[in-house]
Design a protein around this motif. Sequence first.
Motif, mmCIF file in Angstrom:
data_model
loop_
_atom_site.group_PDB
_atom_site.id
_atom_site.type_symbol
_atom_site.label_atom_id
_atom_site.label_comp_id
_atom_site.label_asym_id
_atom_site.label_seq_id
_atom_site.Cartn_x
_atom_site.Cartn_y
_atom_site.Cartn_z
ATOM 1 N N THR A 1 0.808 -1.230 0.000
ATOM 2 C CA THR A 1 0.000 0.000 0.000
ATOM 3 C C THR A 1 0.839 1.276 0.000
ATOM 4 O OG1 THR A 1 -0.163 -0.145 2.415
ATOM 5 C CG2 THR A 1 -1.969 -1.087 1.113
ATOM 6 N N ALA A 2 2.145 1.171 0.112
ATOM 7 C CA ALA A 2 3.002 2.361 0.104
ATOM 8 C C ALA A 2 2.794 3.139 -1.187
ATOM 9 C CB ALA A 2 4.467 1.948 0.248
ATOM 10 N N ASP A 3 2.601 4.436 -1.054
ATOM 11 C CA ASP A 3 2.361 5.330 -2.204
ATOM 12 C C ASP A 3 1.140 4.917 -3.016
ATOM 13 O OD1 ASP A 3 4.711 7.000 -1.800
ATOM 14 O OD2 ASP A 3 5.882 5.259 -2.448
ATOM 15 N N GLY A 4 0.241 4.148 -2.388
ATOM 16 C CA GLY A 4 -0.959 3.715 -3.097
ATOM 17 C C GLY A 4 -0.694 2.655 -4.142
ATOM 18 N N PHE A 5 0.418 1.884 -3.996
ATOM 19 C CA PHE A 5 0.824 0.957 -5.056
ATOM 20 C C PHE A 5 -0.283 -0.012 -5.446
ATOM 21 C CE2 PHE A 5 2.331 -3.194 -6.428
ATOM 22 C CZ PHE A 5 3.085 -2.848 -7.537
ATOM 23 N N ALA A 6 -0.949 -0.638 -4.483
ATOM 24 C CA ALA A 6 -1.962 -1.645 -4.821
ATOM 25 C C ALA A 6 -3.068 -1.037 -5.687
ATOM 26 C CB ALA A 6 -2.559 -2.246 -3.551
ATOM 27 N N PHE A 7 -3.464 0.189 -5.389
ATOM 28 C CA PHE A 7 -4.492 0.854 -6.188
ATOM 29 C C PHE A 7 -3.952 1.184 -7.581
ATOM 30 C CE2 PHE A 7 -5.534 1.489 -1.770
ATOM 31 C CZ PHE A 7 -6.906 1.322 -1.726
ATOM 32 N N GLY A 8 -2.700 1.652 -7.639
ATOM 33 C CA GLY A 8 -2.077 1.922 -8.937
ATOM 34 C C GLY A 8 -1.921 0.656 -9.759
ATOM 35 N N MET A 9 -1.619 -0.446 -9.107
ATOM 36 C CA MET A 9 -1.501 -1.729 -9.806
ATOM 37 C C MET A 9 -2.837 -2.115 -10.425
ATOM 38 S SD MET A 9 -0.395 -5.443 -8.211
ATOM 39 C CE MET A 9 -1.901 -5.600 -7.211
ATOM 40 N N ILE A 10 -3.921 -1.916 -9.681
ATOM 41 C CA ILE A 10 -5.247 -2.265 -10.194
ATOM 42 C C ILE A 10 -5.667 -1.333 -11.326
ATOM 43 C CG2 ILE A 10 -7.702 -2.261 -9.572
ATOM 44 C CD1 ILE A 10 -6.116 -4.810 -8.810
ATOM 45 N N VAL A 11 -5.345 -0.057 -11.219
ATOM 46 C CA VAL A 11 -5.615 0.879 -12.317
ATOM 47 C C VAL A 11 -4.880 0.415 -13.570
ATOM 48 C CG1 VAL A 11 -5.161 3.209 -13.172
ATOM 49 C CG2 VAL A 11 -6.181 2.894 -10.914
ATOM 50 N N TYR B 1 3.197 -10.795 -6.897
ATOM 51 C CA TYR B 1 2.924 -12.202 -7.178
ATOM 52 C C TYR B 1 3.720 -12.622 -8.418
ATOM 53 C CZ TYR B 1 -0.547 -10.318 -10.556
ATOM 54 O OH TYR B 1 -1.172 -9.640 -11.569
ATOM 55 N N ARG B 2 4.151 -13.887 -8.451
ATOM 56 C CA ARG B 2 5.005 -14.387 -9.523
ATOM 57 C C ARG B 2 4.309 -14.341 -10.877
ATOM 58 N NH1 ARG B 2 5.684 -19.268 -9.950
ATOM 59 N NH2 ARG B 2 7.660 -19.259 -11.082
ATOM 60 N N GLU B 3 2.990 -14.481 -10.871
ATOM 61 C CA GLU B 3 2.270 -14.618 -12.126
ATOM 62 C C GLU B 3 2.191 -13.330 -12.935
ATOM 63 O OE1 GLU B 3 1.360 -17.950 -9.550
ATOM 64 O OE2 GLU B 3 1.265 -15.775 -9.237
ATOM 65 N N TYR B 4 2.582 -12.195 -12.345
ATOM 66 C CA TYR B 4 2.560 -10.996 -13.179
ATOM 67 C C TYR B 4 3.670 -11.056 -14.219
ATOM 68 C CZ TYR B 4 2.601 -6.507 -15.285
ATOM 69 O OH TYR B 4 2.586 -5.533 -16.257
ATOM 70 N N SER B 5 4.898 -11.394 -13.805
ATOM 71 C CA SER B 5 6.034 -11.346 -14.719
ATOM 72 C C SER B 5 6.815 -12.656 -14.790
ATOM 73 C CB SER B 5 7.020 -10.245 -14.295
ATOM 74 O OG SER B 5 6.441 -8.984 -14.283
ATOM 75 N N GLN B 6 7.192 -13.158 -13.627
ATOM 76 C CA GLN B 6 8.235 -14.175 -13.566
ATOM 77 C C GLN B 6 7.904 -15.434 -14.361
ATOM 78 O OE1 GLN B 6 9.371 -15.309 -9.572
ATOM 79 N NE2 GLN B 6 11.429 -15.829 -10.218
ATOM 80 N N VAL B 7 6.653 -15.839 -14.363
ATOM 81 C CA VAL B 7 6.289 -17.076 -15.060
ATOM 82 C C VAL B 7 6.422 -16.934 -16.583
ATOM 83 C CG1 VAL B 7 4.748 -17.844 -13.217
ATOM 84 C CG2 VAL B 7 3.827 -16.454 -15.084
ATOM 85 N N PHE B 8 6.594 -15.710 -17.075
ATOM 86 C CA PHE B 8 6.744 -15.494 -18.513
ATOM 87 C C PHE B 8 8.203 -15.344 -18.943
ATOM 88 C CE2 PHE B 8 2.555 -13.800 -17.347
ATOM 89 C CZ PHE B 8 1.744 -14.525 -18.210
#
Length: 435
Positions: free
Chosen positions: A123-133, A377-384
């Motif tokens: 949640t630092a700097d609103g990251f989770a919300f920015g990620m969802i946007v 989470y790994r599934e955003y980038s690492q698995v690719f």
Amino acid sequence: MTGRLRAHLAAELERTRARTALLTDAVDDADLVRQHSPLMSPLVWDLAHVGNQEELWLVRDVGGREPVRRDIDELYDAFKHPRRDRPQLPLLSPAEARGYVRTVRDKVLDLLDGVPFSGRRLTADGFAFGMIVQHEQQHDETMLATHQLRLGPAVLHALPPPRATVGVSGEVLIPAGPFTMGTSTEPWALDNERPAHAVDVPAFFIDAGCVTNGEYAAFIADGGYDQPRWWSEAGWRHRVEAGLVAPMHWRRDGDGWAYTRFGRTEPVDPGEPVVHVCFHEAQAYAAWAGKRLPTEAEWEKAARYDPATGRTRRYPWGDGSPLPHHANLGQRHLAPAPAGAYPLGASPAGVYQLIGDVWEWTASDFTGYPGFAAFPYREYSQVFFGPRYKVLRGGSFGTDATACRGTFRNWDFPIRRQIFAGFRCARDATPAEPG
């Protein structure tokens, strides 16, 4: 500061949802549930999926609240159901999907008032919300690509992009030396953009603008699709198996070419960047032109490095976020603009429109940077990660500014053409050339 951040997050969430509504309200329910291509999900799947991700991360994780619809989690898990299979799933109806995303959003806006933006990395700097946007905007671009694949009359409308105001041609020398690639400070940067690290890049030349339709048509006219010598072994095999003869959506029109875009068929504009070509086509054109595709590091150095100061910027034009006069982003237009249409967005070295218009294929495989750590989470980038995917950079006319930075990395299979992808060429600088 916290109050301003909350207001900014709420505004970004609502602005993004308005775009989602535009893309889904533009067609009737039959179109929403139809699969327009096996490469794409039905639009109604994307709609409920963005709501489900928002519920998982913001309602349940950040907010610690009870699930809205735990029973649909598996239906909207992108890793459990390939796109081609999604129409057979018991998906939410259009009305149910709209009601679901509205309920989730109401809960998110309610919990936003009390979320602390410190003490937790998510949640630092609103990251989770920015990620969802960013996630929703990425799906909006995917839905825009689905609109390009649907048959029938035009349902999306926008003003044409601006015309060129300066001439752009030739290539630009980027001098040898190190620059800072990636970021460790951009608050909403995703894990594959991190961490910042120094990369020493030999001198190279890069095209001042993207390859145009006119230039690509010359490749076709010269028999580029008929000569294996321009293609890699994998590229030629795919060209033959897929029967490629021109960019996707092109068709012969007398002695020239026509292009169907979002339900409208018009003559191909020779000055526009070519779009809807796969990596193999881009690589073959570059070989025919006596050049190659830039590496990812070369592309980012061309976009961010200021040779006069030695400084690495956030964007080609500086550190300020994109404004309408900088780049063709955010679906303001439904086409790429010709090189020279955004002179204020040029890099210090004189490379134009590195941000917006078309995603640009690079020669690089998608891998993690030194010191990469998966988050959240790994599934955003690492698995690719690995040689199956090639990196694209810069965003397209359908990419939102929140999901497009000088460090932002996209990736896809080298055979994909439904995405809004084009390219520019590069070449090594010879010892006799300065740099």
